[in-house]
Write a protein that holds these residues in place. Structure first.
Motif, PDB file in Angstrom:
ATOM      1  N   GLY A  72       4.082 -14.565  -8.702  1.00 59.04           N
ATOM      2  CA  GLY A  72       3.701 -13.693  -9.266  1.00 59.04           C
ATOM      3  C   GLY A  72       2.497 -12.685  -8.943  1.00 59.04           C
ATOM      4  N   GLY A  73       2.355 -11.567  -9.216  1.00 55.49           N
ATOM      5  CA  GLY A  73       1.265 -10.700  -8.655  1.00 55.49           C
ATOM      6  C   GLY A  73       1.757  -9.926  -7.383  1.00 55.49           C
ATOM      7  N   ASP A  74       1.624  -8.732  -7.437  1.00 56.16           N
ATOM      8  CA  ASP A  74       2.063  -7.829  -6.352  1.00 56.16           C
ATOM      9  C   ASP A  74       1.815  -8.161  -4.880  1.00 56.16           C
ATOM     10  OD1 ASP A  74       3.483  -5.772  -5.402  1.00 56.16           O
ATOM     11  OD2 ASP A  74       1.893  -4.165  -5.370  1.00 56.16           O
ATOM     12  N   THR A  75       0.418  -8.439  -4.548  1.00 50.05           N
ATOM     13  CA  THR A  75      -0.007  -8.712  -3.295  1.00 50.05           C
ATOM     14  C   THR A  75       0.466 -10.195  -3.076  1.00 50.05           C
ATOM     15  OG1 THR A  75      -1.989  -7.378  -3.308  1.00 50.05           O
ATOM     16  CG2 THR A  75      -1.879  -9.115  -1.634  1.00 50.05           C
ATOM     17  N   LYS A  76       0.531 -11.106  -3.663  1.00 45.60           N
ATOM     18  CA  LYS A  76       0.825 -12.309  -3.597  1.00 45.60           C
ATOM     19  C   LYS A  76       2.448 -12.512  -3.409  1.00 45.60           C
ATOM     20  CE  LYS A  76       1.274 -17.179  -5.194  1.00 45.60           C
ATOM     21  NZ  LYS A  76       0.858 -18.373  -5.998  1.00 45.60           N
ATOM     22  N   LYS A  77       3.196 -11.691  -3.967  1.00 48.06           N
ATOM     23  CA  LYS A  77       4.373 -11.490  -3.856  1.00 48.06           C
ATOM     24  C   LYS A  77       4.842 -11.176  -2.363  1.00 48.06           C
ATOM     25  CE  LYS A  77       5.539  -8.712  -7.244  1.00 48.06           C
ATOM     26  NZ  LYS A  77       6.414  -7.884  -8.037  1.00 48.06           N
ATOM     27  N   LYS A  78       4.219 -10.318  -1.948  1.00 46.63           N
ATOM     28  CA  LYS A  78       4.319  -9.592  -0.641  1.00 46.63           C
ATOM     29  C   LYS A  78       3.775 -10.534   0.351  1.00 46.63           C
ATOM     30  CE  LYS A  78       5.839  -5.844  -2.456  1.00 46.63           C
ATOM     31  NZ  LYS A  78       5.320  -5.670  -3.613  1.00 46.63           N
ATOM     32  N   ALA A  82       8.992  -9.300 -19.014  1.00 48.62           N
ATOM     33  CA  ALA A  82       8.911 -10.703 -19.250  1.00 48.62           C
ATOM     34  C   ALA A  82       9.066 -11.506 -17.793  1.00 48.62           C
ATOM     35  CB  ALA A  82      10.487 -10.896 -19.980  1.00 48.62           C
ATOM     36  N   ASN A  83       9.425 -10.804 -16.701  1.00 47.58           N
ATOM     37  CA  ASN A  83       9.238 -11.378 -15.494  1.00 47.58           C
ATOM     38  C   ASN A  83       8.086 -12.074 -14.998  1.00 47.58           C
ATOM     39  OD1 ASN A  83      11.796 -10.673 -14.827  1.00 47.58           O
ATOM     40  ND2 ASN A  83      11.495  -9.257 -13.456  1.00 47.58           N
ATOM     41  N   GLN A  84       6.825 -11.486 -15.651  1.00 47.73           N
ATOM     42  CA  GLN A  84       5.514 -12.018 -15.448  1.00 47.73           C
ATOM     43  C   GLN A  84       5.122 -11.888 -13.937  1.00 47.73           C
ATOM     44  OE1 GLN A  84       3.245 -12.872 -17.912  1.00 47.73           O
ATOM     45  NE2 GLN A  84       4.633 -12.238 -19.409  1.00 47.73           N
ATOM     46  N   MET A  85       5.578 -10.932 -13.184  1.00 41.25           N
ATOM     47  CA  MET A  85       5.566 -10.560 -11.847  1.00 41.25           C
ATOM     48  C   MET A  85       4.870  -9.463 -11.284  1.00 41.25           C
ATOM     49  SD  MET A  85       9.394 -12.412 -11.028  1.00 41.25           S
ATOM     50  CE  MET A  85       9.106 -11.823  -9.068  1.00 41.25           C
ATOM     51  N   GLY A  86       4.894  -8.460 -12.475  1.00 40.93           N
ATOM     52  CA  GLY A  86       4.452  -7.193 -11.978  1.00 40.93           C
ATOM     53  C   GLY A  86       5.681  -6.495 -11.293  1.00 40.93           C
ATOM     54  N   VAL A  87       5.471  -5.219 -11.204  1.00 34.78           N
ATOM     55  CA  VAL A  87       6.112  -4.221 -10.565  1.00 34.78           C
ATOM     56  C   VAL A  87       5.836  -3.723  -9.454  1.00 34.78           C
ATOM     57  CG1 VAL A  87       7.657  -2.141 -10.851  1.00 34.78           C
ATOM     58  CG2 VAL A  87       7.109  -3.710 -12.826  1.00 34.78           C
ATOM     59  N   ALA A  88       4.502  -2.752  -9.336  1.00 29.17           N
ATOM     60  CA  ALA A  88       4.106  -2.514  -8.051  1.00 29.17           C
ATOM     61  C   ALA A  88       2.276  -2.128  -8.284  1.00 29.17           C
ATOM     62  CB  ALA A  88       4.760  -1.162  -7.641  1.00 29.17           C
ATOM     63  N   SER A  89       1.640  -2.336  -7.600  1.00 29.48           N
ATOM     64  CA  SER A  89       0.324  -2.095  -8.072  1.00 29.48           C
ATOM     65  C   SER A  89      -0.315  -1.071  -6.904  1.00 29.48           C
ATOM     66  CB  SER A  89      -0.513  -3.404  -7.880  1.00 29.48           C
ATOM     67  OG  SER A  89      -0.666  -3.989  -6.582  1.00 29.48           O
ATOM     68  N   ARG A  90       0.254  -1.144  -5.608  1.00 30.90           N
ATOM     69  CA  ARG A  90      -0.461  -0.403  -4.636  1.00 30.90           C
ATOM     70  C   ARG A  90      -1.605  -0.636  -4.087  1.00 30.90           C
ATOM     71  NH1 ARG A  90       3.120   4.388  -5.118  1.00 30.90           N
ATOM     72  NH2 ARG A  90       5.299   3.428  -4.861  1.00 30.90           N
ATOM     73  N   LYS A 104       0.794  -1.204   0.092  1.00 29.85           N
ATOM     74  CA  LYS A 104      -0.245   0.014  -0.099  1.00 29.85           C
ATOM     75  C   LYS A 104       0.919   1.406  -0.050  1.00 29.85           C
ATOM     76  CE  LYS A 104      -3.992   0.261   0.421  1.00 29.85           C
ATOM     77  NZ  LYS A 104      -4.894   0.221  -0.591  1.00 29.85           N
ATOM     78  N   LEU A 105       2.026   1.115   0.585  1.00 32.27           N
ATOM     79  CA  LEU A 105       2.693   2.604   0.869  1.00 32.27           C
ATOM     80  C   LEU A 105       4.079   2.592  -0.048  1.00 32.27           C
ATOM     81  CD1 LEU A 105       2.554   2.946   4.688  1.00 32.27           C
ATOM     82  CD2 LEU A 105       0.847   4.123   3.076  1.00 32.27           C
ATOM     83  N   PRO A 106       4.785   3.710  -0.112  1.00 31.17           N
ATOM     84  CA  PRO A 106       6.011   3.770  -1.029  1.00 31.17           C
ATOM     85  C   PRO A 106       7.040   2.891  -0.464  1.00 31.17           C
ATOM     86  CG  PRO A 106       4.973   5.860  -0.884  1.00 31.17           C
ATOM     87  CD  PRO A 106       4.091   4.914  -0.053  1.00 31.17           C
ATOM     88  N   THR A 107       7.648   2.156  -1.135  1.00 28.05           N
ATOM     89  CA  THR A 107       8.592   1.143  -0.739  1.00 28.05           C
ATOM     90  C   THR A 107       9.819   1.975   0.107  1.00 28.05           C
ATOM     91  OG1 THR A 107       8.005  -0.353  -2.223  1.00 28.05           O
ATOM     92  CG2 THR A 107      10.069  -0.822  -1.117  1.00 28.05           C
ATOM     93  N   GLY A 108      10.351   2.960  -0.577  1.00 29.62           N
ATOM     94  CA  GLY A 108      11.744   3.728  -0.211  1.00 29.62           C
ATOM     95  C   GLY A 108      11.065   4.246   1.294  1.00 29.62           C
ATOM     96  N   LYS A 109      10.187   4.834   1.206  1.00 30.93           N
ATOM     97  CA  LYS A 109       9.756   5.548   2.504  1.00 30.93           C
ATOM     98  C   LYS A 109       9.490   4.583   3.984  1.00 30.93           C
ATOM     99  CE  LYS A 109       9.514   9.678   0.493  1.00 30.93           C
ATOM    100  NZ  LYS A 109       9.878   8.773  -1.063  1.00 30.93           N
ATOM    101  N   VAL A 110       9.105   3.402   3.469  1.00 32.87           N
ATOM    102  CA  VAL A 110       8.659   2.354   4.423  1.00 32.87           C
ATOM    103  C   VAL A 110       9.960   1.849   4.706  1.00 32.87           C
ATOM    104  CG1 VAL A 110       8.094   0.144   4.920  1.00 32.87           C
ATOM    105  CG2 VAL A 110       6.429   1.534   3.576  1.00 32.87           C
TER     106      VAL A 110
END
Length: 544
Positions: free
Chosen positions: A414-420, A270-278, A127-133
Motif C-alpha cells: 500500500g501507498g503510492d510511492t511504496k507501490k512503485k 477498499a483496496n487500502q492501496m491508494g490510486v495516484a498521489s504524484r 511523478k508523471l502521468p502514467t499514460g504519457k510515460v
C-alpha cells in the motif's frame, strides 16, 4: 436499537434501487493534505452509492479501453525483447561475427539496462502521468528496435540493446501500476495474468512471423535485419495509438462520464492501496527496503528469472540440439506460447477462486522441476525426441510463476510511492535473474547444457519452498494488524471487501452495521485514500 440496525442494513442492501450522493455538508473541511489524489477527487465531486450492475458496467468499459492497451504494450515489449532469440537460428552469429559469449551478453545487456533504470522508472511513474510515460517509452524502444537493423557488429548491437532495455524498463512496472490503479484487488490477479500471457502470445506470433520472414533471402540485407525492421516499425506505430487513447488515471478518464469516474475511484477505496498521489515520499522508500516480505518476493523473483532468462535465450538452440532443423525448431517452439497462455490464465483463475497464491506457485514449480529432470536424464537421440520435447514444454510452465509473484507482491503493498518502489524491486530482481540466466548457458555445453539445466533445477525447488513459507509470514502480519486495530478501538476481525466478489458485498455491509461501523466512511477517516504504506495502515489486510 436492534430494529434500527436492521433498518440500516436493509437500506444498504437495497442500495441498488437508488444511486444517490452521500451528503457532505462541508467538503472544504476534508483533510486531503498528503493524501491520494483520489481523495481530493472524491472531496470535490462527492461520494456516491452504487449497485452491482452499475459497477459492472463501469468495469466493462474499463476492460474494453484500458486492458487492450496494456496487453498491446506488453506484447510489443516481449516481441522486441525476444527478437534476439528468433534471429539466433538465422545466422546472426555468423552475419554479425558474434562469439557465443557475445551473443549471451546481447541477451543480458537488455536486463542490465532495465536493472539500472528501474529506480528512475519508479520515480517517473509516481511523478508523471502514467499514460504519457508508457506511450513515450513504447515509441522510443520501437525506434531502437528498428534502428538495430543497421547494426552489423557486436558493439553496435550491444549499444542498441542497452538503449532498448532502458526504455523497456518502464513497461512491466507501469502495467502493474495500471492494474493497481484501475481494478480492485479481487480483480487484479486475472488482469495481471492477461497482460503477462502476452509472453505466450509472443511465442506464437513471433515464431510465425519469424518463420515467414526467415524465408526472405536478399543480397542486400541479412534475414535478422528484416525481422528487426518489422518488429520495430509495428511497435512505433502502436506507441502512437497508445499515446492517443490511454488516460492517465481513473480521475482523468475523459471517455467516462463524471458519475462513472466517481464510481471507478470509489470502488477502489477498499483496496487500502491508494490510486495516484504524484508525490514522492522517502518514508515509503525506506519502508520498502525494511519490509521483510518484499525481500522474500525479491528472492523468489530472482530465482524464477534465472531459470527463465536462460531458457528464453537458449530455448531455440536447445530444441535444435534435440535433432530438429532450424525451421522445425521454430515451429516446435510455438506450442510453448500456447502452454504459457493456458498456464498463466489458468493458474490465475485457480488462485482467484481459492484465494491462495503461495500454494499455486508451489504447485506450478513442480512442473518445470519434472521437465528439467527429463532434459537432464533422457539421452539425446532420435528415439527420445518426443520425451525431450515433453520435458521442454513442462519447463515452459515456469512462465505462469512470474506474473503470479508480481500480482501477489502488488496486492500486498500500500501507498503510492511504496507501490512503485516495491514494483521496482521486483523488476530489478527479474532483471538480475535474466542477466544471470543466459550466462549459465554456453554453446560449448551443447547438446546437453547440463550446467544451465542443473542451475534451473535448484531455482525451481527454491521457488516451491518459498511459495509455502511466505503465506506464514503474511498470516503473522494480519494478526499484528488485528491487534493494532483493537488498540485504536476498531474491530480486530474485519471483512476484506477488496477481495469479496461484488455480489457478496451486501452481506459484508450488513456485518459492518451490526458492529456499529459506518457503511460509508468519511474520507478523512478512511486510510484507503490517505496514501499510507501497508505496514503503517492497520486497516490493510494481506492476502495469501
Amino acid at each position: 436499537m436492534a430494529d434500527g440496525r436492521l433498518q440500516q442494513a436493509s437500506t444498504a442492501t437495497n442500495a441498488a434501487d437508488a444511486i444517490t450522493p452521500v451528503e457532505n455538508t462541508d467538503r472544504g473541511h476534508v483533510r486531503i493534505s498528503g493524501a491520494d489524489r483520489a481523495a481530493q477527487f472524491i472531496a470535490e465531486h462527492g461520494e456516491v452509492t452504487f449497485d452491482y450492475e452499475e459497477e459492472r458496467r463501469v468495469i466493462r468499459r474499463i476492460d474494453i479501453r484500458i486492458l487492450p492497451l496494456i496487453l498491446g504494450a506488453y506484447f510489443f515489449q516481449q516481441l522486441d525483447k525476444s527478437s534476439l532469440s528468433y534471429v539466433s537460428i538465422f545466422g546472426i552469429l555468423e552475419d554479425a561475427n558474434l562469439t557465443s559469449m557475445e551473443y549471451s551478453w546481447l541477451g543480458s545487456i537488455l536486463y542490465i539496462a532495465q536493472l539500472i533504470f528501474q529506480p528512475l522508472a519508479a520515480f517517473l511513474l509516481v511523478k508523471l502521468p502514467t499514460g504519457k510515460v508508457i506511450g513515450m517509452a513504447v515509441v522510443c524502444w520501437g525506434t531502437c528496435a528498428a534502428i538495430m537493423a543497421s547494426c552489423t557488429n557486436f558493439g553496435s548491437l550491444l549499444a542498441l540493446r542497452f538503449l532498448m532495455g532502458s526504455f523497456e524498463a518502464m513497461i512491466a512496472p507501469s502495467c502493474l501500476a495500471v492494474t493497481q490503479m484501475w481494478w480492485r484487488r479481487s480483480e487484479q490477479t486475472l488482469r495481471a495474468s492477461y497482460w503477462n500471457a502476452m509472453n505466450g502470445v509472443t511465442f506464437i506470433v513471433g515464431s510465425l512471423v519469424t518463420y515467414g520472414l526467415g524465408h526472405i533471402v536478399s543480397t542486400k540485407i541479412y534475414r535478422y535485419q528484416t525481422i528487426f525492421i518489422f518488429c520495430g516499425t509495428l511497435t512505433f506505430l502502436f506507441g502512437i495509438i497508445f499515446l492517443v487513447l490511454m488516460p492517465d488515471s481513473p480521475m482523468e478518464a475523459k471517455y467516462l462520464d463524471e458519475r462513472e469516474r466517481i464510481i471507478a475511484v470509489e470502488r477502489l477505496r477498499a483496496n487500502q492501496m491508494g490510486v495516484a498521489s504524484r508525490q514522492w515520499k522517502w518514508d515509503h522508500v525506506k519502508e520498502t527496503f525494511m519490509d521483510f516480505k518484499t525481500l522474500l518476493w525479491f528472492i523468489l523473483i530472482v530465482a524464477i528469472s534465472i531459470a527463465s532468462g536462460g531458457i528464453s535465450t537458449f530455448g531455440n538452440l536447445i530444441l535444435k540440439d534435440f535433432g530438429y532443423t532450424n525451421f522445425n525448431a521454430i515451429l516446435f517452439s510455438m506450442p510453448t506460447g500456447a502452454i504459457q497462455v493456458v498456464m498463466i490464465i489458468g493458474s490465475a483463475w485457480v488462485a482467484t477462486r481459492i484465494g491462495r497464491k503461495g500454494i499455486v506457485i508451489s504447485g506450478l514449480a513442480c512442473l518445470p522441476t519434472i521437465g528439467t529432470v527429463l532434459m537432464l536424464t533422457v539421452p539425446r537421440n532420435e528415439k527420445n525426441k518426443g520425451v525431450l520435447l515433453l520435458g521442454y514444454y513442462l519447463v515452459q510452465c515456469l512462465g505462469a510463476i512470474t506474473p503470479m509473484v508480481y500480482a501477489w507482491s502488488a496486492q500486498n503493498t500500500g501507498g503510492d510511492t511504496k507501490k512503485k518502489t516495491s514494483s521496482a524491486m521486483m523488476f530489478m530482481g527479474m532483471c538480475t535473474g535474466n542477466i544471470i540466466g543466459p550466462l549459465l548457458y554456453n554453446t560449448k555445453d551443447a547438446p546437453l547444457y547440463r550446467p544451465g539445466l542443473i542451475a534451473n533445477l535448484v531455482m525451481f525447488v527454491t521457488v516451491g519452498v518459498l511459495g509455502l513459507l511466505i503465506p506464514m509470514y503474511l498470516m503473522f502480519l494480519n494478526k499484528w494488524h488485528g491487534k493494532k486495530r483493537e488498540e485504536v478501538g476498531k474491530q480486530a476481525n474485519v471483512v476484506d471487501e477488496s477481495m469479496v466478489r461484488r455480489r457478496g458485498m451486501q452481506d459484508s455491509k450488513v456485518v459492518e452495521i451490526e458492529h456499529n461501523e459506518q457503511v460509508q466512511r468519511n474520507i478523512e477517516d478512511d486510510n484507503g485514500l490517505n496514501d499510507l504504506p501497508d505496514l503503517r495502515n492497520e486497516d490493510f489486510i494481506y492476502v495469501y
